[in-house]
Enzyme design. Structure first.
Site, mmCIF file in Angstrom:
data_model
loop_
_atom_site.group_PDB
_atom_site.id
_atom_site.type_symbol
_atom_site.label_atom_id
_atom_site.label_comp_id
_atom_site.label_asym_id
_atom_site.label_seq_id
_atom_site.Cartn_x
_atom_site.Cartn_y
_atom_site.Cartn_z
ATOM 1 N N ARG A 116 -14.000 11.393 30.872
ATOM 2 C CA ARG A 116 -14.929 11.767 32.189
ATOM 3 C C ARG A 116 -15.793 10.673 32.689
ATOM 4 N NH1 ARG A 116 -14.339 17.064 30.124
ATOM 5 N NH2 ARG A 116 -12.496 18.009 31.034
ATOM 6 N N LYS A 162 -17.154 1.284 44.776
ATOM 7 C CA LYS A 162 -15.663 1.592 44.906
ATOM 8 C C LYS A 162 -14.785 1.016 43.750
ATOM 9 C CE LYS A 162 -14.861 1.727 49.773
ATOM 10 N NZ LYS A 162 -14.102 1.339 50.814
ATOM 11 N N GLU A 213 -14.687 -12.720 53.571
ATOM 12 C CA GLU A 213 -15.662 -11.474 53.591
ATOM 13 C C GLU A 213 -17.100 -11.729 53.900
ATOM 14 O OE1 GLU A 213 -14.740 -8.473 53.128
ATOM 15 O OE2 GLU A 213 -12.732 -8.573 52.432
ATOM 16 N N LYS A 269 -23.987 -6.286 52.449
ATOM 17 C CA LYS A 269 -23.109 -4.929 51.697
ATOM 18 C C LYS A 269 -24.100 -3.868 51.567
ATOM 19 C CE LYS A 269 -19.010 -3.583 49.782
ATOM 20 N NZ LYS A 269 -17.996 -3.777 49.053
ATOM 21 N N GLU A 313 -18.614 6.449 52.472
ATOM 22 C CA GLU A 313 -17.879 6.115 53.567
ATOM 23 C C GLU A 313 -17.514 7.169 54.403
ATOM 24 O OE1 GLU A 313 -15.100 3.100 52.519
ATOM 25 O OE2 GLU A 313 -14.026 3.402 54.259
ATOM 26 N N ARG A 322 -20.443 2.901 56.837
ATOM 27 C CA ARG A 322 -19.728 2.137 55.726
ATOM 28 C C ARG A 322 -18.578 1.526 56.170
ATOM 29 N NH1 ARG A 322 -19.360 2.401 48.909
ATOM 30 N NH2 ARG A 322 -17.983 0.697 48.648
ATOM 31 N N ASN A 375 -14.819 -2.425 57.054
ATOM 32 C CA ASN A 375 -13.475 -2.565 56.980
ATOM 33 C C ASN A 375 -13.166 -3.608 58.400
ATOM 34 O OD1 ASN A 375 -12.483 -0.877 54.772
ATOM 35 N ND2 ASN A 375 -13.352 0.894 55.887
ATOM 36 N N HIS A 381 -10.139 -5.363 58.387
ATOM 37 C CA HIS A 381 -9.252 -4.917 57.082
ATOM 38 C C HIS A 381 -8.058 -3.972 57.532
ATOM 39 C CE1 HIS A 381 -12.213 -6.712 54.944
ATOM 40 N NE2 HIS A 381 -11.698 -6.518 53.704
ATOM 41 N N HIS A 418 -5.224 -5.464 55.847
ATOM 42 C CA HIS A 418 -4.556 -4.973 54.404
ATOM 43 C C HIS A 418 -3.344 -4.729 54.686
ATOM 44 C CE1 HIS A 418 -8.265 -2.798 52.290
ATOM 45 N NE2 HIS A 418 -7.911 -3.975 51.768
ATOM 46 N N HIS A 455 -6.162 -12.410 49.688
ATOM 47 C CA HIS A 455 -6.943 -11.218 50.364
ATOM 48 C C HIS A 455 -7.379 -11.950 51.601
ATOM 49 C CE1 HIS A 455 -8.856 -7.555 51.155
ATOM 50 N NE2 HIS A 455 -10.203 -8.224 51.007
#
Lengths: 354, 354
Positions: free
Chosen positions: A114, A136, A178, A214, A224, A228, A232, A235, A239, A255
């Site tokens: 945990r 993230k 980015e 960021k 998000e 936030r 993206n 993206h 993506h 990427h």
């Protein structure tokens, strides 16, 4: 040397890892694990040891490099390795590597018993300006990127440009995408600065500015729920293109290369479905298409790309949601775009190179 | 009808699920999934539908019943099912079942796309008084209980004693062990009340008191840095006995039966290594050994039990840590106990039935 205070953790810049030893001593960790892939353990671990005065008090957990290994099977292997090493809740995991290592290492650490502490030492430009901030963590399931993960903050982050010297040019260009994005969504001046800079000689100052941008965004909206989502930008399509390329291309896009495709397509959508001016669209298209290698979005991939976009995490109620520029330096989120418009953006992109 | 406010979420008692429909409407979830095992979907889902006025606006995700299925393979299956159903971040998972369902469902929900909302409707006494509160989610890896998990709070919890009518006596007795524990660690009066009650006719009031005790403890220390460890009374040895029994016994102990063994052994340690009086030790031993079926900790299991305890999540720096009573109604944590003393507690336990 600089330090950014993020929500609940510190981001250290160019400190030669000096504060890391202090953190380890202060927190009295029971054991320390360094998590790296075979690639970073060869290239970056010697630099790590050097900066840490030949510190040897850790066990190394190695994995194979590459996004295709950021999966649940590797996680199970790492969880079991931690258990075999007798790792308790008071141990520390140091993730040394690119986004795959910080994403997967963060996920393993945030779920083992945990949750144990982890520290990120991003060694690629991409992970320094992107994966290092925001908490993230994630792994891919069935080739769906970051389908499973958590929002968990690292204990701290260390950014050292020394590591970037180990990178091939193509990797630098990947991370640079980015940085361009950060300029496009928040800061036109920064975008213009980047345009007049050389991505092979990125300054620590520019990296700092990207991380700062960021950090400001994710601190305001850590989970998000709203703001936030502007991160993206590029993206949603990017993506999908990246996933498609990973499966189908013999030389898959990085990427950043995929995000470059996405940023041009979504600049078109920003002009078509939001208020981005024709001049700004031309500026973005010219700059990115000159900097990044030519690419073609194949007609027979369109259907699959739309399907990938359907499972994008930003979507709500089956509607594909975009983050679109209103002008260079400003971005809106939760923009609805029809499939027809998305297909038009593909056509726009392909016309650049025709 | 009562409602307990826990950190960031509500625990509803005996509301016939009336507030659930309101939550669903207020949060505008994109989809609703009910997660149950084949057992609870047969016995409890009809009651759920009845209380929800034949509400049908959900997809059912079913799994096989039993702790042996609380593993990563099933999680992967559920993650993929969610993806196949087009589940986005705004969907809701309703976990309807015992601890296996709420633990595993909570873990899946807390990690799917970095976290979706989930609601727990515990249907066993054990999950109502234990798993329902505190935000622990988890799955077993390699038979190590809850080796992987998160601390994530449910959106809300609904406790309905109606579901308990579906339970066999042995399951009621299993959950009752946790209630006894709540009395032992925090509230002597409550412990005495339980002693004079019949576990086959548990009052909603007693369940409420147990949840209240657990809620107070976990609200003060959500991430088990200190105080929360007292809830592990009986569990250091109990978990090891449970794991051993699951692997070796043809009729494995229930969780509560194993914890009953653990509570007696750890009462001995509380007397030997802490300040529990001889009278209190006798009181606990007599009460629990009369209520729970006879058991023998086999000599040839001792070594393996110690090994299981070595991987207990409360340990630090390789030292097995216990939570021990100072008196009935008070518990200390981070108590160090030698292997010799643990073995003596096994001998003490076995003498009861010799």
């Amino acid at each position: 040397m600089k330090k950014l205070e993020s929500a609940g953790h510190s981001i250290y810049f160019e400190t030669e890892l000096a504060p890391l030893m202090k953190v380890i001593e202060a927190e009295k960790y029971s054991k320390i694990f360094v998590f790296a892939d075979t690639h970073t353990s060869e290239l970056c671990l010697p630099l790590f040891r050097e900066m840490m005065d030949d510190f040897n008090g850790f066990d190394l957990i190695e994995t194979d490099p590459g996004e295709e290994n950021k999966n649940i099977d590797f996680c199970i292997g790492i969880w079991k390795t931690l258990l075999d090493f007798g790792a308790d809740r008071k141990c520390l995991m140091v993730n040394l590597g690119g986004g795959v290592i910080t994403d997967m290492g963060g996920f393993v650490a945030s779920t083992y018993k945990r949750g144990i502490d982890f520290i990120n030492i991003p060694t690629t430009l991409l992970s320094q300006v992107d994966a290092s901030v925001g908490g993230k963590t994630g792994i891919d399931v069935d080739n769906v990127k970051n389908m499973v993960g958590t929002f968990t903050l690292p204990q701290s982050v260390f950014i050292e440009t020394k590591f970037l010297k180990t990178l091939p040019q193509r990797e630098l260009l990947s991370g640079f995408a980015e940085m361009i994005k950060h300029g496009l969504i928040v800061d036109r001046t920064y975008y213009n600065d980047l345009k007049s800079s050389n991505y092979l000689q990125i300054s620590a100052q520019a990296i700092y500015r990207s991380v700062e941008i960021k950090n400001e965004v994710v601190t305001e909206d850590p989970h998000e729920k709203g703001l936030r989502k502007i991160l993206n930008y590029g993206h949603t399509i990017g993506h999908a293109v990246e996933t498609y390329s990973l499966i189908n291309d013999t030389q898959p896009l990085t990427h950043g290369e995929a995000i470059a495709v996405g940023m041009i397509c979504e600049a078109f959508l920003s002009s078509n479905n939001n208020t981005l001016s024709a001049d700004d669209l031309k500026d973005i298209t010219d700059y990115i298409s000159t900097l990044y290698p030519a690419y073609r979005i194949k007609e027979d991939s369109f259907k699959q790309l739309l399907e990938f976009m359907q499972s994008d995490k930003k979507n709500e109620n089956g509607q594909i949601m975009f983050s679109l520029l209103s002008t260079i330096g400003k971005c809106d989120y939760n923009c609805r775009v029809s499939e027809k418009d998305i297909l038009e953006s593909f056509a726009y992109f392909n016309r650049i190179y025709s």
